[in-house]
Design a protein around this motif. Structure first.
Motif, PDB file in Angstrom:
ATOM      1  N   GLY A 227       0.784  -1.235   0.000  1.00 31.15           N
ATOM      2  CA  GLY A 227       0.000   0.000   0.000  1.00 31.15           C
ATOM      3  C   GLY A 227       0.812   1.280   0.000  1.00 31.15           C
ATOM      4  N   THR A 228       2.161   1.183  -0.024  1.00 34.76           N
ATOM      5  CA  THR A 228       2.962   2.412  -0.049  1.00 34.76           C
ATOM      6  C   THR A 228       3.762   2.494  -1.345  1.00 34.76           C
ATOM      7  OG1 THR A 228       4.859   1.368   1.018  1.00 34.76           O
ATOM      8  CG2 THR A 228       3.250   2.410   2.462  1.00 34.76           C
ATOM      9  N   MET A 229       3.987   3.712  -1.776  1.00 37.04           N
ATOM     10  CA  MET A 229       4.779   3.965  -2.982  1.00 37.04           C
ATOM     11  C   MET A 229       5.923   4.889  -2.589  1.00 37.04           C
ATOM     12  SD  MET A 229       3.472   5.645  -6.559  1.00 37.04           S
ATOM     13  CE  MET A 229       3.698   7.416  -6.400  1.00 37.04           C
ATOM     14  N   SER A 230       7.163   4.456  -2.807  1.00 35.85           N
ATOM     15  CA  SER A 230       8.314   5.293  -2.437  1.00 35.85           C
ATOM     16  C   SER A 230       9.071   5.683  -3.695  1.00 35.85           C
ATOM     17  CB  SER A 230       9.276   4.531  -1.520  1.00 35.85           C
ATOM     18  OG  SER A 230       8.569   3.771  -0.588  1.00 35.85           O
ATOM     19  N   LYS A 231       9.466   6.951  -3.725  1.00 33.22           N
ATOM     20  CA  LYS A 231      10.242   7.451  -4.860  1.00 33.22           C
ATOM     21  C   LYS A 231      11.718   7.239  -4.524  1.00 33.22           C
ATOM     22  CE  LYS A 231      10.358  11.668  -7.679  1.00 33.22           C
ATOM     23  NZ  LYS A 231       9.911  13.065  -7.728  1.00 33.22           N
ATOM     24  N   LEU A 232      12.427   6.486  -5.347  1.00 31.48           N
ATOM     25  CA  LEU A 232      13.856   6.270  -5.118  1.00 31.48           C
ATOM     26  C   LEU A 232      14.640   7.349  -5.868  1.00 31.48           C
ATOM     27  CD1 LEU A 232      13.996   2.366  -5.577  1.00 31.48           C
ATOM     28  CD2 LEU A 232      13.501   3.661  -3.515  1.00 31.48           C
ATOM     29  N   LEU A 288      21.010  -0.309  -7.954  1.00 34.14           N
ATOM     30  CA  LEU A 288      19.891   0.523  -7.512  1.00 34.14           C
ATOM     31  C   LEU A 288      19.502   0.112  -6.090  1.00 34.14           C
ATOM     32  CD1 LEU A 288      17.799   2.649  -8.273  1.00 34.14           C
ATOM     33  CD2 LEU A 288      16.486   0.906  -9.438  1.00 34.14           C
ATOM     34  N   PRO A 289      20.034   0.807  -5.054  1.00 29.51           N
ATOM     35  CA  PRO A 289      19.700   0.413  -3.678  1.00 29.51           C
ATOM     36  C   PRO A 289      18.335   0.957  -3.260  1.00 29.51           C
ATOM     37  CG  PRO A 289      21.217   2.259  -3.648  1.00 29.51           C
ATOM     38  CD  PRO A 289      20.919   1.973  -5.095  1.00 29.51           C
ATOM     39  N   ARG A 290      17.772   0.393  -2.195  1.00 31.99           N
ATOM     40  CA  ARG A 290      16.486   0.876  -1.673  1.00 31.99           C
ATOM     41  C   ARG A 290      16.649   2.288  -1.141  1.00 31.99           C
ATOM     42  NH1 ARG A 290      13.252  -3.279  -0.357  1.00 31.99           N
ATOM     43  NH2 ARG A 290      13.576  -3.995  -2.450  1.00 31.99           N
ATOM     44  N   GLU A 291      17.811   2.531  -0.530  1.00 35.92           N
ATOM     45  CA  GLU A 291      18.114   3.877  -0.024  1.00 35.92           C
ATOM     46  C   GLU A 291      19.461   4.313  -0.580  1.00 35.92           C
ATOM     47  OE1 GLU A 291      18.005   3.430   4.183  1.00 35.92           O
ATOM     48  OE2 GLU A 291      15.858   3.019   4.212  1.00 35.92           O
ATOM     49  N   GLY A 292      19.625   5.601  -0.787  1.00 36.22           N
ATOM     50  CA  GLY A 292      20.909   6.098  -1.307  1.00 36.22           C
ATOM     51  C   GLY A 292      20.865   6.226  -2.824  1.00 36.22           C
ATOM     52  N   THR A 293      21.988   6.637  -3.399  1.00 38.98           N
ATOM     53  CA  THR A 293      22.011   6.934  -4.837  1.00 38.98           C
ATOM     54  C   THR A 293      22.372   5.705  -5.661  1.00 38.98           C
ATOM     55  OG1 THR A 293      24.285   7.644  -4.584  1.00 38.98           O
ATOM     56  CG2 THR A 293      22.628   9.367  -4.504  1.00 38.98           C
ATOM     57  N   CYS A 294      21.922   5.746  -6.896  1.00 40.62           N
ATOM     58  CA  CYS A 294      22.205   4.662  -7.831  1.00 40.62           C
ATOM     59  C   CYS A 294      23.596   4.899  -8.415  1.00 40.62           C
ATOM     60  CB  CYS A 294      21.152   4.685  -8.933  1.00 40.62           C
ATOM     61  SG  CYS A 294      21.393   3.390 -10.139  1.00 40.62           S
ATOM     62  N   LYS A 295      24.456   3.877  -8.386  1.00 41.89           N
ATOM     63  CA  LYS A 295      25.832   4.049  -8.873  1.00 41.89           C
ATOM     64  C   LYS A 295      26.153   3.036  -9.957  1.00 41.89           C
ATOM     65  CE  LYS A 295      28.134   5.903  -4.722  1.00 41.89           C
ATOM     66  NZ  LYS A 295      27.186   5.738  -3.643  1.00 41.89           N
ATOM     67  N   LYS A 296      26.995   3.474 -10.890  1.00 44.92           N
ATOM     68  CA  LYS A 296      27.513   2.555 -11.916  1.00 44.92           C
ATOM     69  C   LYS A 296      28.585   1.703 -11.236  1.00 44.92           C
ATOM     70  CE  LYS A 296      30.367   4.097 -15.141  1.00 44.92           C
ATOM     71  NZ  LYS A 296      30.912   4.702 -16.360  1.00 44.92           N
ATOM     72  N   THR A 297      28.404   0.383 -11.240  1.00 40.35           N
ATOM     73  CA  THR A 297      29.339  -0.457 -10.473  1.00 40.35           C
ATOM     74  C   THR A 297      30.119  -1.457 -11.325  1.00 40.35           C
ATOM     75  OG1 THR A 297      27.476  -1.919 -10.006  1.00 40.35           O
ATOM     76  CG2 THR A 297      28.056  -0.333  -8.288  1.00 40.35           C
ATOM     77  N   HIS A 298      29.542  -1.936 -12.426  1.00 35.30           N
ATOM     78  CA  HIS A 298      30.219  -2.967 -13.220  1.00 35.30           C
ATOM     79  C   HIS A 298      30.072  -2.676 -14.716  1.00 35.30           C
ATOM     80  CE1 HIS A 298      30.601  -5.724  -9.750  1.00 35.30           C
ATOM     81  NE2 HIS A 298      29.411  -5.260  -9.407  1.00 35.30           N
ATOM     82  N   ILE A 299      31.102  -3.051 -15.485  1.00 38.25           N
ATOM     83  CA  ILE A 299      31.005  -2.997 -16.949  1.00 38.25           C
ATOM     84  C   ILE A 299      31.372  -4.375 -17.475  1.00 38.25           C
ATOM     85  CG2 ILE A 299      31.983  -2.012 -19.072  1.00 38.25           C
ATOM     86  CD1 ILE A 299      32.405   0.613 -17.542  1.00 38.25           C
ATOM     87  N   LEU A 300      30.497  -4.942 -18.295  1.00 42.36           N
ATOM     88  CA  LEU A 300      30.735  -6.266 -18.883  1.00 42.36           C
ATOM     89  C   LEU A 300      31.159  -6.069 -20.334  1.00 42.36           C
ATOM     90  CD1 LEU A 300      27.438  -7.954 -17.575  1.00 42.36           C
ATOM     91  CD2 LEU A 300      29.544  -7.498 -16.303  1.00 42.36           C
TER      92      LEU A 300
END
Length: 699
Positions: A227-232, A288-300
């Motif tokens: 029932g909740t919507m959170s903006k990441l 893409l974490p639940r909290e905090g910023t989204c970071k580029k972590t891996h390149i394939l």
């Protein structure tokens, strides 16, 4: 193949009706009753580490009358005939019983999905509203409708986030509703205005990703829970180069969302690397974490160009390449090159095709004797859905993709890296044990340093599990678990290879074969014990027994003596009993055993019980004589054990010993009624004759 990771299928291949690809997908997801397909082995399948599942979902191909849809959340295919008027068939990979029903034809169906649990059906026929139909027992089959709240907005699609919650995605934002089936109405919980180019939903993590801005490369995630919507935090995808014009530059075909090792990632297929000296496409992973910023972590690094599609199977990123009809896999847990912010990975194994697959011929038994038809792999009508779904529109099948671990063993020759790879896989135990057996046997015998590395990697996982289990037990015993209802018992995965696994499947088999030089055999056993000690894991007595038996077989008594003297083999009652039994071939073993038992402060009668249970009757008798307790022991207990051993001479020896004891203590060799040895006297007479009984000695 659909361009990488298409969520909605692209246009149909030439000559196929519109919607055919989607249809195929849907049908595929549906549920194959037409028998199983066969993955061909042999030379053609040799070295193929990817395969399509043996029981695909088979569906009616799309045609002008039949439209097919695939729902990623429930993994269901919908075949909708004549807008539903002549029937809708829903099939899922898991459920083998299709759901069939009819609904009124109110125009072309754009999207159709069940809520989680299949209780409410949602159907989109227009750009402005979604219709609902309850599938609850005794509930009237009446449709109810919800129009989108935002004026002039068009609905791009919808996603069920639970059994009664649904999100409408429009070109102007998102609307989060609760469905009230009893009232046949919806209640708006929350809405958010934002310009949307396209959207993507990851059902495993309940996250919807919206593409915003003119270029489309700013992504806004939303998370939904009860029932909740959170903006990441929103984030920007780095495009390969500055776009020449201000038009949509990021296509949903080049984006996927997947859970890898329990974390949500957004995967971006960048067709050209940002660095000029690098050729070929690459897959960029944004965490893409639940909290905090989204970071580029891996390149394939793909090291090639062309048409690609992505799946995620068993925490591996699989990249299919249509031009070469091969696939490669990446494991982000394995070491890569770290440049300070991101880790660059090369593929783990050389490119290989998916294992050849044959589609069974459907029809009456008389017809099915025909040879199965080879399936066209990497076909342009393939559509790929996350995490592991492949749909063939032209053949009307849906498969889940699987990783086969056996071929990996021969492709990844570095045993340390192979173990790192296998330990992360779901079904790894038997493959790991087979690798351990192979590295101890000719022709693939490894060096002791390689064997030690493998043992350490296995015991590292084993120790992690033991510590987690110990912490859990402590919390439960101290009653703290009541204050932490989320506390769960640690799950024992197949990566936990314990001592009994190693003993049963590897070490005992290895020592029995006697192929290797005995020095190597002992070195391997001691290496495993060293590794257990290094991780502070208590060594089980049966491993020490294996060492002792191997030493005894090769008459290495001096080494056995040293191992015991310097406590390389830890004290235990079973070990002491084993030493007692060796007295006849190595007399000092008797004293070594008694010393060990004294160090263990063991009760004498307990030692006797242990020896008798192991059929070491003479050793038990020698022990009891050694401590001077042979006048008071129960004759019946020893005679029972001797009889169970099914050794007539042993029985004779024990019987004679007690006759002599009786003569010495009472002046008569016969047993008294209180000793309850009548059945043993009868047995003795039967086997050796009455004349063999000892006669009373008179002086």
């Amino acid at each position: 193949m659909a361009a990488a990771m298409s969520r909605e299928p692209p246009g149909p291949p030439e000559g196929e009706a519109p919607g055919a690809t989607a249809a195929a997908a849907a049908a595929a997801a549906a549920g194959g009753e037409e028998g199983e397909g066969r993955a061909r082995g042999g030379a053609e399948g040799g070295g193929c580490y990817l395969a399509l599942c043996a029981r695909p979902v088979h569906f009616e191909k799309a045609n002008p009358v039949n439209c097919v849809f695939f729902d990623e959340a429930n993994k269901q295919v919908f075949a909708v005939r004549s807008g539903g008027a002549t029937g809708v068939v829903v099939k899922g990979l898991e459920d083998r019983n299709p759901i069939s029903f009819r609904m009124e034809d109110k125009g072309e169906v754009k999207c159709i999905k069940f809520s989680l649990g299949n209780k409410i059906l949602a159907v989109q026929r227009t750009l402005k509203s979604v219709d609902f139909l309850n599938f609850i027992p005794d509930s009237p089959q009446l449709e109810y409708t919800q129009e989108c709240k935002t004026k002039n907005a068009n609905i791009l699609g919808f996603c069920w986030t639970s059994s009664t919650e649904i999100v409408f995605i429009t070109d102007q934002g998102i609307e989060f509703y609760q469905v009230l089936p009893e009232k046949r109405s919806l209640k708006l919980l929350k809405n958010q205005s934002i310009n949307v180019n396209w959207y993507m939903y990851c059902p495993e993590s309940s996250v919807i990703l919206l593409s915003t801005t003119v270029l489309g490369n700013v992504l806004q995630p939303f998370y939904f829970k009860s029932g909740t919507m959170s903006k990441l935090s929103k984030f920007e995808i780095e495009l390969p180069a500055a776009p020449k014009s201000s038009k949509l530059s990021l296509s949903e075909r080049d984006i996927a969302m997947a859970t890898i090792y329990g974390q949500l990632y957004v995967l971006y297929l960048r067709h050209h690397s940002r660095t000029s000296n690098s050729t070929g496409a690459e897959v960029v992973l944004y965490h893409l974490p639940r909290e905090g910023t989204c970071k580029k972590t891996h390149i394939l690094k793909l090291n090639r160009t062309g048409k690609f599609a992505l799946n995620v199977v068993d925490n591996l990123v699989v990249v299919h390449h249509q031009d070469t009809e091969t696939s490669v896999i990446f494991d982000i847990k394995l070491k890569g090159e770290f440049d300070g912010s991101t880790t660059i990975h090369q593929f783990v194994l050389p490119p290989r095709s998916i294992q050849p697959y044959q589609i069974p011929v459907a029809g009456p038994a008389s017809v099915t004797s025909q040879a199965p038809v080879p399936c066209k792999l990497y076909s342009s009508s393939w559509i790929v859905f996350q995490p592991d779904i492949i749909i063939s529109a032209s053949e009307g099948y849906l498969w889940s993709l699987q990783v086969k671990l056996e071929p990996v063993v021969n492709l990844l020759l570095d045993k340390g890296k192979l173990m790192d790879f296998l330990l992360q896989r779901k079904e790894c135990k038997m493959v790991i044990l087979s690798v351990c057996s192979q590295m101890l046997s000719e022709p693939e015998r490894g060096s002791l340093s390689v064997i030690a590395t493998v043992f350490d990697k296995l015991n590292h996982e084993y120790k992690k599990y033991l510590e987690a289990e110990q912490s859990y037990t402590m919390v439960v015993e101290t009653g703290l678990s009541r204050s932490n209802p989320l506390l769960k018992r640690p799950v024992r995965t197949q990566a936990v290879i314990d001592q009994s696994d190693m003993y049963t499947h590897v070490l005992s088999v290895f020592t029995e074969k006697k192929e290797a030089p005995h020095k190597f055999t002992i070195a391997v056993l001691m290496e495993y014990i060293r590794s257990l000690n290094q991780f502070q894991i208590a060594v089980q007595h049966y491993l020490y027994e294996l060492v002792i038996k191997t030493l005894v077989q090769h008459n290495l008594f001096y080494m056995l003596h040293q191992f015991l003297q310097y406590h390389v083999l830890s004290d235990s009652k079973p070990l002491a009993c084993l030493l007692l039994s060796l007295e006849s071939i190595y007399p000092p073993a008797h004293q070594l055993s008694l010393d060990m038992l004294k160090r263990l402060s063991t009760a004498n009668d307990e030692i006797v019980e242990v020896l008798l249970s192991k059929h070491q009757v003479l050793a038990a008798l020698r022990f009891i004589r050694g401590i001077g307790g042979h006048d008071s022991i129960s004759a019946r207990k020893f005679l029972d054990a001797a009889k169970q051993a099914e050794d007539e001479m042993l029985f004779y020896t024990i019987f004679r010993f007690f006759e002599q004891r009786n003569q010495r203590l009472r002046g008569n060799p016969s047993f008294t009624p209180g000793e309850h040895c009548e059945e043993h006297v009868t047995f003795f007479k039967q086997v050796f004759g009455e004349q063999a009984l000892m006669k009373p000695t008179t002086f």
